[in-house]
Design a protein around this motif. Structure first.
Motif, PDB file in Angstrom:
ATOM      1  N   THR A  23       0.858  -1.195   0.000  1.00 18.41           N
ATOM      2  CA  THR A  23       0.000   0.000   0.000  1.00 18.41           C
ATOM      3  C   THR A  23       0.896   1.248   0.000  1.00 18.41           C
ATOM      4  O   THR A  23       2.091   1.161   0.292  1.00 18.41           O
ATOM      5  CB  THR A  23      -0.918  -0.005   1.240  1.00 18.41           C
ATOM      6  OG1 THR A  23      -0.101  -0.195   2.384  1.00 18.41           O
ATOM      7  CG2 THR A  23      -1.958  -1.094   1.155  1.00 18.41           C
ATOM      8  N   LEU A  39      -8.980  -5.320  -3.771  1.00 15.51           N
ATOM      9  CA  LEU A  39      -9.712  -4.945  -2.555  1.00 15.51           C
ATOM     10  C   LEU A  39     -11.222  -4.997  -2.782  1.00 15.51           C
ATOM     11  O   LEU A  39     -11.986  -5.355  -1.892  1.00 15.51           O
ATOM     12  CB  LEU A  39      -9.297  -3.541  -2.088  1.00 15.51           C
ATOM     13  CG  LEU A  39      -7.870  -3.427  -1.534  1.00 15.51           C
ATOM     14  CD1 LEU A  39      -7.517  -1.979  -1.230  1.00 15.51           C
ATOM     15  CD2 LEU A  39      -7.678  -4.287  -0.287  1.00 15.51           C
ATOM     16  N   VAL A  45     -10.051  -8.917   4.281  1.00 17.67           N
ATOM     17  CA  VAL A  45      -8.731  -8.285   4.242  1.00 17.67           C
ATOM     18  C   VAL A  45      -8.131  -8.376   5.642  1.00 17.67           C
ATOM     19  O   VAL A  45      -8.787  -7.988   6.620  1.00 17.67           O
ATOM     20  CB  VAL A  45      -8.850  -6.790   3.820  1.00 17.67           C
ATOM     21  CG1 VAL A  45      -7.517  -6.066   3.995  1.00 17.67           C
ATOM     22  CG2 VAL A  45      -9.330  -6.677   2.374  1.00 17.67           C
ATOM     23  N   ALA A  47      -5.421  -6.868   8.095  1.00 18.52           N
ATOM     24  CA  ALA A  47      -4.650  -5.625   8.102  1.00 18.52           C
ATOM     25  C   ALA A  47      -4.044  -5.371   9.471  1.00 18.52           C
ATOM     26  O   ALA A  47      -4.631  -5.710  10.504  1.00 18.52           O
ATOM     27  CB  ALA A  47      -5.549  -4.458   7.712  1.00 18.52           C
ATOM     28  N   THR A  50      -6.694  -1.879  11.462  1.00 26.53           N
ATOM     29  CA  THR A  50      -7.957  -1.971  10.710  1.00 26.53           C
ATOM     30  C   THR A  50      -8.580  -0.598  10.455  1.00 26.53           C
ATOM     31  O   THR A  50      -9.251  -0.411   9.448  1.00 26.53           O
ATOM     32  CB  THR A  50      -8.973  -2.877  11.441  1.00 26.53           C
ATOM     33  OG1 THR A  50      -9.037  -2.478  12.795  1.00 26.53           O
ATOM     34  CG2 THR A  50      -8.584  -4.341  11.353  1.00 26.53           C
ATOM     35  N   ARG A  52      -6.967   2.202   9.810  1.00 25.80           N
ATOM     36  CA  ARG A  52      -6.250   2.767   8.664  1.00 25.80           C
ATOM     37  C   ARG A  52      -6.686   2.053   7.374  1.00 25.80           C
ATOM     38  O   ARG A  52      -6.939   2.682   6.346  1.00 25.80           O
ATOM     39  CB  ARG A  52      -4.761   2.547   8.920  1.00 25.80           C
ATOM     40  CG  ARG A  52      -3.868   3.445   8.170  1.00 25.80           C
ATOM     41  CD  ARG A  52      -2.444   3.129   8.589  1.00 25.80           C
ATOM     42  NE  ARG A  52      -1.548   3.712   7.630  1.00 25.80           N
ATOM     43  CZ  ARG A  52      -0.577   4.528   7.958  1.00 25.80           C
ATOM     44  NH1 ARG A  52      -0.351   4.852   9.197  1.00 25.80           N
ATOM     45  NH2 ARG A  52       0.210   5.016   7.019  1.00 25.80           N
ATOM     46  N   ALA A  53      -6.782   0.708   7.478  1.00 24.30           N
ATOM     47  CA  ALA A  53      -7.182  -0.059   6.294  1.00 24.30           C
ATOM     48  C   ALA A  53      -8.609   0.307   5.884  1.00 24.30           C
ATOM     49  O   ALA A  53      -8.936   0.350   4.690  1.00 24.30           O
ATOM     50  CB  ALA A  53      -7.058  -1.549   6.570  1.00 24.30           C
ATOM     51  N   LEU A  66     -12.844  -6.607   7.483  1.00 24.39           N
ATOM     52  CA  LEU A  66     -11.472  -6.395   7.956  1.00 24.39           C
ATOM     53  C   LEU A  66     -11.180  -7.242   9.183  1.00 24.39           C
ATOM     54  O   LEU A  66     -11.994  -7.309  10.103  1.00 24.39           O
ATOM     55  CB  LEU A  66     -11.272  -4.918   8.307  1.00 24.39           C
ATOM     56  CG  LEU A  66     -10.995  -4.016   7.114  1.00 24.39           C
ATOM     57  CD1 LEU A  66     -11.247  -2.556   7.461  1.00 24.39           C
ATOM     58  CD2 LEU A  66      -9.547  -4.205   6.648  1.00 24.39           C
ATOM     59  N   SER A  68      -8.042  -7.921  12.044  1.00 19.61           N
ATOM     60  CA  SER A  68      -6.755  -7.346  12.433  1.00 19.61           C
ATOM     61  C   SER A  68      -5.692  -8.437  12.511  1.00 19.61           C
ATOM     62  O   SER A  68      -5.941  -9.569  12.961  1.00 19.61           O
ATOM     63  CB  SER A  68      -6.894  -6.577  13.753  1.00 19.61           C
ATOM     64  OG  SER A  68      -6.533  -7.405  14.815  1.00 19.61           O
ATOM     65  N   LEU A  94      -2.516  -6.786   4.238  1.00 13.14           N
ATOM     66  CA  LEU A  94      -1.971  -5.419   4.167  1.00 13.14           C
ATOM     67  C   LEU A  94      -1.195  -5.116   5.440  1.00 13.14           C
ATOM     68  O   LEU A  94      -1.536  -5.621   6.511  1.00 13.14           O
ATOM     69  CB  LEU A  94      -3.104  -4.380   4.107  1.00 13.14           C
ATOM     70  CG  LEU A  94      -4.181  -4.474   3.047  1.00 13.14           C
ATOM     71  CD1 LEU A  94      -5.207  -3.372   3.287  1.00 13.14           C
ATOM     72  CD2 LEU A  94      -3.569  -4.332   1.660  1.00 13.14           C
ATOM     73  N   ASP A  96       0.524  -1.463   7.578  1.00 16.46           N
ATOM     74  CA  ASP A  96       0.128  -0.052   7.697  1.00 16.46           C
ATOM     75  C   ASP A  96       0.471   0.735   6.443  1.00 16.46           C
ATOM     76  O   ASP A  96      -0.292   1.569   5.980  1.00 16.46           O
ATOM     77  CB  ASP A  96       0.838   0.601   8.885  1.00 16.46           C
ATOM     78  CG  ASP A  96       0.091   0.294  10.166  1.00 16.46           C
ATOM     79  OD1 ASP A  96      -0.933  -0.389  10.092  1.00 16.46           O
ATOM     80  OD2 ASP A  96       0.564   0.754  11.225  1.00 16.46           O
TER      81      ASP A  96
END
Ligand code: SAM
Length: 297
Positions: A23, A39, A45, A47, A50, A52-53, A66, A68, A94, A96
């Motif tokens: 990212t 996405l 996903v 991440a 979460t 930020r994602a 999402l 974590s 993903l 950060d």
């Protein structure tokens, strides 16, 4: 998704894939078209952060669930994530910012997925280390990524000590509150003449890429000329690069004396014998020096 991946342990045909996606490291315009469609397409996903994602997903109008996955829960989350993929779910991983696994979580999930025969595929993109190397102007045909140095001074010096003889370009990540201390320790170990480039806030509004000998960078860090804010990647010329500049300085000194008395070819032959430089390099340099002397007269 692509073809040609044959895992060592092939998972059932219906298994999903683990998509390891990079990212942006500061500029949302660096979200690739492939990342956007991945996405939007997947249901889940994983991440590091979460919240930020969630902003990233929202910006590309993606509605995946999402989960974590960070340094402290990676081990405990893996089994459930593997089950999902084995049942046919594609999963995007993903971190950060930048590429998962590069001084960031992800390695364990990738390893376990591969062991389970799940297809693991990269969705490449930004990585601060590579971005910094690409603008540093040091050789990057071979380089050594050292990530973060230890926080304690004694441990940091111990890590740096064996690196002083490493021929390749070195790349470090550093937190803003330790940048000055890290530069000081590098100067103590590598010497003040060693060249380095400080890449700050790459791809962001206040991006700066600032290079010079460690002596100079330390002075600037102390005086506050290097802004003590933001994210930093430090690229340090390798021992070969340092030796290269010492050799070049020795050749120049010899040639400058000899060219006052001798024609270029003879001066170059003697300078090469005195400094160990090749005759061809010495001759080329003698012509450069003559030309700049004539231009100055
Ligand atoms: N996985 C990430 C990658 O691929 O770039 C690196 C993660 S690491 C936890 C974060 C560190 O990367 C920061 O402390 C800083 O040293 C470096 N970094 C991240 N973004 C940066 C940027 N925009 N400019 C310079 N360095 C950056």
């Amino acid at each position: 998704m692509g073809v040609g991946h044959k895992a060592e342990n092939q998972a059932p045909g219906k298994a999903g894939a683990l998509i390891v996606a990079a990212t942006p490291i500061g500029n949302l315009d660096d979200v690739s078209t492939r990342l956007q469609s991945a996405l939007r397409r997947v249901g889940k996903v994983a991440a590091e952060d979460t919240r930020r994602a969630a902003r990233l997903l929202e910006s590309v109008d993606a509605r995946a669930r999402l989960v974590s996955l960070h340094a402290h829960n990676e081990r405990s989350r893996i089994a459930a994530l593997l089950r999902g993929m084995l049942a046919g779910e594609d999963l995007v991983l993903l971190c950060d910012a930048g590429t998962p696994g590069i001084s960031d979580p992800g390695m364990r999930l990738v390893r376990e997925a591969r062991n389970a025969g799940i297809r693991v595929t990269p969705l490449p993109g930004p990585c601060a280390a590579v971005a910094a190397l690409s603008v540093a102007g040091f050789p990057a045909d071979r380089f050594r990524f050292e990530g973060f140095l230890p926080a304690r001074r004694a441990a940091r010096l111990a890590r740096l000590e064996p690196l002083k003889r490493v021929a390749e370009t070195l790349v470090f990540y550093e937190a803003v509150h330790r940048i000055s201390a890290a530069l000081e320790d590098m100067r103590a170990v590598f010497g003040g003449d060693r060249k380095a480039v400080l890449a700050r806030e790459l791809t962001k509004l206040h991006e700066s890429v600032h290079g010079g000998p460690l002596d100079e960078l330390c002075r600037e860090a102390q005086s506050g000329a290097i802004v003590a804010k933001g994210e930093f990647t430090l690229v340090v010329g390798g021992a070969d690069e340092a030796r290269g500049s010492e050799d070049a300085a020795a050749l120049d000194s010899a040639l400058k004396v000899l060219l006052d008395e001798l024609p270029a070819r003879q001066a170059a032959r003697l300078a090469a014998a005195l400094t160990g430089a090749s005759r061809r390099a010495a001759y080329q340099r003698s012509l450069d020096l003559k030309r700049s002397k004539q231009a100055a007269e």
